[in-house]
Design a protein around this motif. Structure first.
Motif, short mmCIF file in Angstrom:
data_model
loop_
_atom_site.label_atom_id
_atom_site.label_comp_id
_atom_site.label_asym_id
_atom_site.label_seq_id
_atom_site.Cartn_x
_atom_site.Cartn_y
_atom_site.Cartn_z
N GLY A 91 120.60 19.58 61.39
CA GLY A 91 120.43 20.12 60.05
C GLY A 91 119.41 21.23 60.05
N GLU A 92 118.83 21.50 58.88
CA GLU A 92 117.90 22.62 58.72
C GLU A 92 116.58 22.13 58.17
OE1 GLU A 92 117.84 27.06 56.68
OE2 GLU A 92 118.97 25.45 55.74
N LEU A 93 115.49 22.67 58.71
CA LEU A 93 114.14 22.34 58.26
C LEU A 93 113.46 23.64 57.87
CD1 LEU A 93 112.31 19.76 58.12
CD2 LEU A 93 111.36 20.47 60.30
N LEU A 94 112.90 23.71 56.66
CA LEU A 94 112.24 24.93 56.18
C LEU A 94 110.74 24.69 56.13
CD1 LEU A 94 112.64 27.79 55.17
CD2 LEU A 94 112.81 26.91 52.86
N VAL A 95 110.00 25.49 56.90
CA VAL A 95 108.55 25.34 57.04
C VAL A 95 107.86 26.61 56.57
CG1 VAL A 95 106.65 24.93 58.66
CG2 VAL A 95 108.87 23.78 59.00
N ALA A 96 106.82 26.47 55.77
CA ALA A 96 106.01 27.61 55.34
C ALA A 96 104.59 27.42 55.85
CB ALA A 96 106.01 27.74 53.82
N VAL A 97 103.94 28.54 56.20
CA VAL A 97 102.60 28.49 56.76
C VAL A 97 101.72 29.48 56.02
CG1 VAL A 97 101.21 28.68 58.85
CG2 VAL A 97 103.61 28.01 59.01
N GLN A 98 100.56 29.01 55.57
CA GLN A 98 99.59 29.93 55.01
C GLN A 98 99.13 30.87 56.12
OE1 GLN A 98 96.60 28.33 52.28
NE2 GLN A 98 95.05 29.47 53.41
N MET A 99 99.23 32.15 55.90
CA MET A 99 99.02 33.13 56.96
C MET A 99 97.70 32.92 57.69
SD MET A 99 99.20 37.28 56.77
CE MET A 99 97.52 37.49 56.14
N GLU A 132 102.05 31.88 45.77
CA GLU A 132 103.46 31.91 46.09
C GLU A 132 103.86 30.67 46.88
OE1 GLU A 132 107.43 33.23 46.40
OE2 GLU A 132 105.77 33.67 45.03
N LEU A 133 102.97 30.22 47.76
CA LEU A 133 103.23 29.00 48.52
C LEU A 133 103.39 27.80 47.58
CD1 LEU A 133 103.44 28.34 51.57
CD2 LEU A 133 101.05 27.62 51.47
N GLU A 134 102.53 27.73 46.58
CA GLU A 134 102.62 26.65 45.60
C GLU A 134 103.90 26.76 44.78
OE1 GLU A 134 100.19 24.89 41.71
OE2 GLU A 134 99.23 26.33 43.05
N ARG A 135 104.32 27.99 44.45
CA ARG A 135 105.55 28.16 43.68
C ARG A 135 106.75 27.64 44.47
NH1 ARG A 135 109.95 31.02 43.10
NH2 ARG A 135 109.58 32.21 45.01
N LEU A 136 106.79 27.94 45.75
CA LEU A 136 107.89 27.47 46.58
C LEU A 136 107.88 25.94 46.67
CD1 LEU A 136 107.64 30.10 49.46
CD2 LEU A 136 109.45 29.94 47.74
N ALA A 137 106.68 25.37 46.77
CA ALA A 137 106.59 23.92 46.84
C ALA A 137 107.07 23.27 45.54
CB ALA A 137 105.14 23.50 47.13
N ARG A 138 106.66 23.84 44.42
CA ARG A 138 107.10 23.30 43.12
C ARG A 138 108.60 23.43 42.95
NH1 ARG A 138 103.57 22.11 39.24
NH2 ARG A 138 101.36 22.58 39.55
N GLY A 139 109.20 24.45 43.54
CA GLY A 139 110.64 24.63 43.44
C GLY A 139 111.43 23.71 44.33
N GLY A 140 110.74 22.92 45.15
CA GLY A 140 111.43 21.98 46.02
C GLY A 140 112.09 22.63 47.21
N VAL A 141 111.71 23.87 47.54
CA VAL A 141 112.36 24.59 48.62
C VAL A 141 111.83 24.17 49.99
CG1 VAL A 141 112.73 26.88 49.62
CG2 VAL A 141 112.83 26.57 47.14
N LEU A 142 110.53 23.85 50.08
CA LEU A 142 109.89 23.61 51.36
C LEU A 142 110.02 22.16 51.81
CD1 LEU A 142 106.57 25.58 50.77
CD2 LEU A 142 108.72 26.41 51.72
N ASP A 143 110.19 21.98 53.11
CA ASP A 143 110.16 20.64 53.70
C ASP A 143 108.76 20.29 54.18
OD1 ASP A 143 112.99 20.08 53.48
OD2 ASP A 143 113.28 21.62 54.99
N LEU A 144 108.07 21.28 54.74
CA LEU A 144 106.70 21.06 55.23
C LEU A 144 105.95 22.38 55.13
CD1 LEU A 144 105.59 19.00 58.29
CD2 LEU A 144 104.78 21.36 58.07
N ALA A 200 95.04 34.43 50.81
CA ALA A 200 94.06 33.39 51.12
C ALA A 200 92.99 33.90 52.08
CB ALA A 200 94.78 32.18 51.72
N LEU A 201 93.40 34.72 53.07
CA LEU A 201 92.43 35.22 54.05
C LEU A 201 91.42 36.15 53.41
CD1 LEU A 201 94.60 35.89 57.23
CD2 LEU A 201 92.98 34.04 56.82
N ASP A 202 91.87 36.99 52.48
CA ASP A 202 90.91 37.87 51.82
C ASP A 202 89.98 37.06 50.92
OD1 ASP A 202 90.16 40.70 51.63
OD2 ASP A 202 90.57 40.46 49.49
N GLY A 203 90.48 35.97 50.36
CA GLY A 203 89.64 35.09 49.56
C GLY A 203 88.51 34.48 50.38
N VAL A 204 88.83 34.08 51.61
CA VAL A 204 87.81 33.53 52.50
C VAL A 204 86.74 34.58 52.79
CG1 VAL A 204 87.35 32.67 54.84
CG2 VAL A 204 89.32 31.83 53.56
N LEU A 205 87.18 35.80 53.13
CA LEU A 205 86.22 36.86 53.45
C LEU A 205 85.35 37.20 52.25
CD1 LEU A 205 85.05 38.93 55.37
CD2 LEU A 205 86.94 40.47 54.78
#
Length: 309
Positions: A91-99, A132-144, A200-205
């Protein structure tokens, strides 16, 4: 309505024409046209407008396609779960990663997953913007998803994999390369290669510079960590990136900083996760997630994985 109609509509939206969608789907063009017309009749709206550039989703079409994508992804996950046996996942697994997170660890985990389950298809994309990562999660698109910080309660289950320490990247010959750990205040007069607004990276800096009462003089903004490192190498400033995001061959140009800058790395998995998500989570836990010791040359220490409550 059927999942096949949803898949056809998504293909037409992506390809911009019925002909191209039929080629991708490997079906006859009249079949795609018929399914789209039937779907529009059932919905009572036009999903696509004809333009000189091709077929473009209407306002109603765009709203429909968002939900159609969620339904198709859910169906694929259901098929993967149903087909999962004692020694096989498909099957298919959809993974998103915070840059910037897991740049070295995720490929190792995916390699192990691929060797164990060669029929499992995995799609991975980096997302610089946590909103955007949270929006994708709320939409049920992401598996991990790999992200910094806790997950929203009830949305996904968070598993703490370890901590990612940030390092400063300096151009060759910079005097601070003589130090094992760079005091951030020593970089007060430097110009910085930064990341996109809202990332997120610019927020850390920004937090680091403000916490150390430093005014961020910006040379340029980039969208990828590897690009930021390359620009520093060419003398365009300094930058701050997660340690695992430093491209091979540039380790001699980075140093940990003081005060220490680090983020937790959390694997966010949907509640009731299937065997594919749990298998990837297990492989991620086997990877080394660490903070750097005082001396860059010493081997890194290992941080045990603990669940986020």
């Amino acid at each position: 309505m059927s999942l096949r109609q949803f898949e056809y509509a998504l293909a037409v939206a992506e390809q911009g024409s019925v002909t191209a969608a039929a080629d991708v789907l490997r079906v006859a063009q009249p079949s795609v046209s018929q399914q789209i017309r039937g779907l529009e009749r059932e919905l009572g709206v036009e999903l696509f407008s004809r333009t000189p550039a091709g077929l473009v989703p209407t306002v109603a079409g765009r709203a429909f396609l968002v939900e159609a994508e969620i339904a198709v992804k859910a169906a694929r996950r259901a098929r993967a779960t149903a087909r999962a046996g004692a020694s096989e996942l498909a099957g298919e697994l959809l993974v998103a990663v915070q840059m910037g997170l897991g740049t070295r660890q995720l490929p190792g985990a995916l390699g192990a997953l691929r060797r164990s389950f060669p029929r499992l298809e995995v799609t991975v994309f980096e997302e610089p913007n946590p909103t955007e990562l949270e929006r994708l999660a709320r939409g049920g698109v992401l598996d991990l998803a790999l992200m910094a910080g806790p997950c929203e309660e009830g949305l996904y289950a968070g598993h703490h994999l370890g901590d990612e320490e940030f390092v400063v990247v300096l151009p060759a010959g910079h005097p601070q390369l003589a130090a094992d750990r760079v005091e951030l205040r020593e970089l007060e007069r430097e110009t910085w290669v930064r990341f996109g607004h809202g990332s997120a990276l610019d927020g850390v800096l920004l937090d680091v510079l403000e916490d150390n009462t430093m005014a961020p003089a910006t040379t340029a903004r980039v969208s990828q960590t590897a690009t930021a490192v390359r620009w520093v190498v060419h003398g365009l400033g300094v930058t701050l990136v997660p340690a695992s995001a430093v491209p091979p061959g540039h380790e001699h140009l980075v140093r940990p900083v003081s005060p220490v800058v680090s983020q937790p790395v959390v694997a966010a998995v949907r509640p009731g996760a299937g065997p594919a998500e749990l298998a990837l989570l297990d492989f991620l836990r086997q990877e080394t997630w660490h903070k750097f010791p005082q001396s860059w040359e010493e081997p890194p220490s290992t941080v045990s994985s603990v669940p986020v409550v």
